[in-house]
Design a protein around this motif. Structure first.
Motif, PDB file in Angstrom:
ATOM      1  N   HIS A  73     -31.530  -8.500  -8.281  1.00 33.11           N
ATOM      2  CA  HIS A  73     -31.336  -7.066  -8.056  1.00 33.11           C
ATOM      3  C   HIS A  73     -30.216  -6.902  -7.022  1.00 33.11           C
ATOM      4  N   PRO A  74     -28.947  -7.129  -7.412  1.00 34.78           N
ATOM      5  CA  PRO A  74     -27.851  -7.060  -6.430  1.00 34.78           C
ATOM      6  C   PRO A  74     -27.724  -5.695  -5.767  1.00 34.78           C
ATOM      7  N   GLU A  75     -28.227  -4.624  -6.441  1.00 32.26           N
ATOM      8  CA  GLU A  75     -28.133  -3.294  -5.841  1.00 32.26           C
ATOM      9  C   GLU A  75     -28.999  -3.170  -4.593  1.00 32.26           C
ATOM     10  N   LEU A  76     -29.904  -4.134  -4.387  1.00 26.54           N
ATOM     11  CA  LEU A  76     -30.742  -4.127  -3.183  1.00 26.54           C
ATOM     12  C   LEU A  76     -30.153  -4.989  -2.055  1.00 26.54           C
ATOM     13  N   SER A  77     -29.062  -5.685  -2.347  1.00 28.44           N
ATOM     14  CA  SER A  77     -28.453  -6.562  -1.344  1.00 28.44           C
ATOM     15  C   SER A  77     -27.427  -5.783  -0.520  1.00 28.44           C
ATOM     16  N   ARG A  78     -27.421  -6.044   0.764  1.00 34.38           N
ATOM     17  CA  ARG A  78     -26.468  -5.420   1.678  1.00 34.38           C
ATOM     18  C   ARG A  78     -25.773  -6.525   2.482  1.00 34.38           C
ATOM     19  N   THR A  79     -24.442  -6.487   2.499  1.00 36.65           N
ATOM     20  CA  THR A  79     -23.665  -7.487   3.228  1.00 36.65           C
ATOM     21  C   THR A  79     -22.914  -6.814   4.376  1.00 36.65           C
ATOM     22  N   ILE A  80     -23.031  -7.398   5.570  1.00 36.91           N
ATOM     23  CA  ILE A  80     -22.358  -6.861   6.757  1.00 36.91           C
ATOM     24  C   ILE A  80     -21.436  -7.937   7.323  1.00 36.91           C
ATOM     25  N   ALA A 115     -32.254  -6.509   1.075  1.00 38.22           N
ATOM     26  CA  ALA A 115     -32.002  -7.803   1.716  1.00 38.22           C
ATOM     27  C   ALA A 115     -30.620  -7.753   2.358  1.00 38.22           C
ATOM     28  N   PHE A 116     -30.538  -8.227   3.596  1.00 36.04           N
ATOM     29  CA  PHE A 116     -29.304  -8.104   4.372  1.00 36.04           C
ATOM     30  C   PHE A 116     -28.720  -9.483   4.662  1.00 36.04           C
ATOM     31  N   ASN A 117     -27.428  -9.626   4.355  1.00 39.98           N
ATOM     32  CA  ASN A 117     -26.682 -10.857   4.579  1.00 39.98           C
ATOM     33  C   ASN A 117     -25.601 -10.552   5.608  1.00 39.98           C
ATOM     34  N   CYS A 118     -25.742 -11.086   6.809  1.00 36.23           N
ATOM     35  CA  CYS A 118     -24.823 -10.798   7.914  1.00 36.23           C
ATOM     36  C   CYS A 118     -23.911 -12.004   8.160  1.00 36.23           C
ATOM     37  N   ILE A 144     -17.542 -13.026  -0.851  1.00 27.45           N
ATOM     38  CA  ILE A 144     -18.605 -12.024  -0.679  1.00 27.45           C
ATOM     39  C   ILE A 144     -18.040 -10.826   0.061  1.00 27.45           C
ATOM     40  N   LYS A 145     -17.905  -9.715  -0.638  1.00 23.74           N
ATOM     41  CA  LYS A 145     -17.344  -8.504  -0.037  1.00 23.74           C
ATOM     42  C   LYS A 145     -18.440  -7.708   0.675  1.00 23.74           C
ATOM     43  N   PRO A 146     -18.071  -6.921   1.695  1.00 28.84           N
ATOM     44  CA  PRO A 146     -19.074  -6.244   2.530  1.00 28.84           C
ATOM     45  C   PRO A 146     -19.443  -4.854   2.034  1.00 28.84           C
ATOM     46  N   LYS A 248     -18.353   0.760   4.417  1.00 29.91           N
ATOM     47  CA  LYS A 248     -18.302   1.601   5.619  1.00 29.91           C
ATOM     48  C   LYS A 248     -17.727   0.779   6.783  1.00 29.91           C
ATOM     49  N   PHE A 249     -17.341   1.482   7.849  1.00 32.08           N
ATOM     50  CA  PHE A 249     -16.763   0.813   9.016  1.00 32.08           C
ATOM     51  C   PHE A 249     -17.382   1.369  10.285  1.00 32.08           C
ATOM     52  N   LEU A 250     -17.724   0.476  11.214  1.00 28.18           N
ATOM     53  CA  LEU A 250     -18.262   0.855  12.520  1.00 28.18           C
ATOM     54  C   LEU A 250     -17.524   0.089  13.611  1.00 28.18           C
ATOM     55  N   LEU A 251     -17.177   0.785  14.678  1.00 22.85           N
ATOM     56  CA  LEU A 251     -16.614   0.154  15.875  1.00 22.85           C
ATOM     57  C   LEU A 251     -17.554   0.422  17.040  1.00 22.85           C
TER      58      LEU A 251
END
Length: 361
Positions: A73-80, A115-118, A144-146, A248-251
């Motif tokens: 279920h790649p739609e549930l994966s989040r990469t940071i 699921a989060f991949n940091c 692996i793109k974020p 998205k982008f965060l500083l």
């Protein structure tokens, strides 16, 4: 005439020995201060040349613990992707205690079923200039793109500009520039190794640091204004570049002992840090110069949709948060930073569960 040549030879000999002696003394001062502050004769681990970013760490991308990926279920994966300097990389601590590892742990424990991949792309001594080039490199090369790109900055940008007073300030700038431009920079450039050695010398480094400690920085200087404008432009570009990849982008402007303005720090903790942190009463211009650059960045970035100010995020700490230099963090410090980051990360990456039909639950 013979007497003249003899005197000239002795003069040249003593000048040579004086230069060598000063360089050896400067070497001793620099390496000793590195040992006192960092516990190592060198400032940071071994770096290697990289054509995109100038240099990277020899041991590559620092590992991150507690990551998860859902393949079915790649739609549930989040990469940071996390970028920053040594405070982000945290290579002097077990990698399980880095900021990305702690973020991954918190998200994967609570934000189910996502699921989060940091990924920890922190590199010692990096500031916004080198990070923006590293971001471009990773978008070009990393598979692996974020979903979210995080920059964690402030200390290195403030420090390098305060020392170099150059809008393009960054670690190793003058050494690299000296090698590249040495041939045509001056007459001595015909002896390229000599000219390059001048820019790499410990004597020059020590003199530069002494001027940093002894000379107040002009908050209205055009160089500082140009530096801040360029830093803001880099972050604006990082936001646009991330958006091109649907990320998205965060500083986060990092907390630093020297810039805290809150008076709410626990008295016992404050007393302990006063014993641990070096240079609190020595070289007053160091703290002032650092503050001037940091505050200028803070003011210019205020109101940006991607900007989060963590200047006083650790002021409610109940244990020491900083190591001897007042910049790097203890385990307690990194835990406090992660706690301050998490609401903003969750806001950008909510775990909105899609309707799933068929396949595995």
């Amino acid at each position: 005439m013979k007497r003249f040549f003899s005197l000239a030879a002795r003069t040249i000999k003593w000048i040579f020995f004086t230069v060598v002696a000063v360089e050896v003394l400067s070497f001793a001062v620099i390496t000793t201060s590195n040992w006192i502050i960092y516990g190592s004769l060198r400032e940071g681990p071994k770096a290697v040349y990289d054509p995109y970013t100038l240099f990277l760490m020899e041991n590559g991308i620092w590992p991150t613990a507690n990551c998860e990926v859902i393949n079915f279920h790649p739609e549930l994966s989040r990469t940071i992707w996390f970028f920053g300097g040594s405070t982000m990389r945290a290579s002097s601590a077990p990698y399980e205690r880095s900021i990305p590892s702690l973020v991954a742990k918190a998200l994967n424990e609570r934000d189910k079923p996502c699921a989060f991949n940091c990924l920890n792309f922190g590199v010692n001594s990096f500031n916004s200039l080198l990070e923006i080039k590293y971001l471009q490199k990773q978008f070009l090369e990393f598979i692996i793109k974020p979903n979210l790109v995080v920059f964690y900055d402030g200390a290195n940008d403030a420090n390098y500009f305060a020392v170099q007073k150059d809008p393009y300030a960054h670690e190793g700038k003058e050494r690299a520039q000296g090698v590249i431009e040495s041939y045509y920079k001056s007459g001595i450039g015909l002896l390229k190794p000599v000219n390059a050695a001048y820019f790499a010398s410990f004597t020059r480094e020590l003199l530069q640091k002494f001027l940093y400690t002894a000379t107040p920085l002009d908050p209205d200087s055009p160089e500082l204004a140009a530096f801040v404008a360029q830093a803001v432009a880099r972050y604006d570009f990082a936001e646009r570049l991330s958006a091109c990849y649907d990320a998205k982008f965060l500083l986060f402007l990092q907390p630093v002992y020297w810039v805290e303005t809150s008076k709410d720090v626990n008295a016992t903790v404050a007393a302990s840090e006063q014993q641990t942190i070096l240079g609190r009463k020595t070289f007053p211009h160091v703290r002032d110069n650092f503050n001037i650059v940091y505050a200028a960045l803070e003011k210019a970035l205020a109101g940006k949709p991607y900007f989060v100010n963590l200047r006083n995020a650790l002021c409610d700490r109940t244990a020491p948060a900083y190591t001897a230099d007042g910049v790097h963090n203890t385990d307690a410090g990194r835990e406090g930073i992660v706690a301050a980051m998490l609401p903003h990360i969750r806001d950008r990456l909510p775990c909105n569960v899609p309707t799933v039909t068929g396949g595995q639950p």
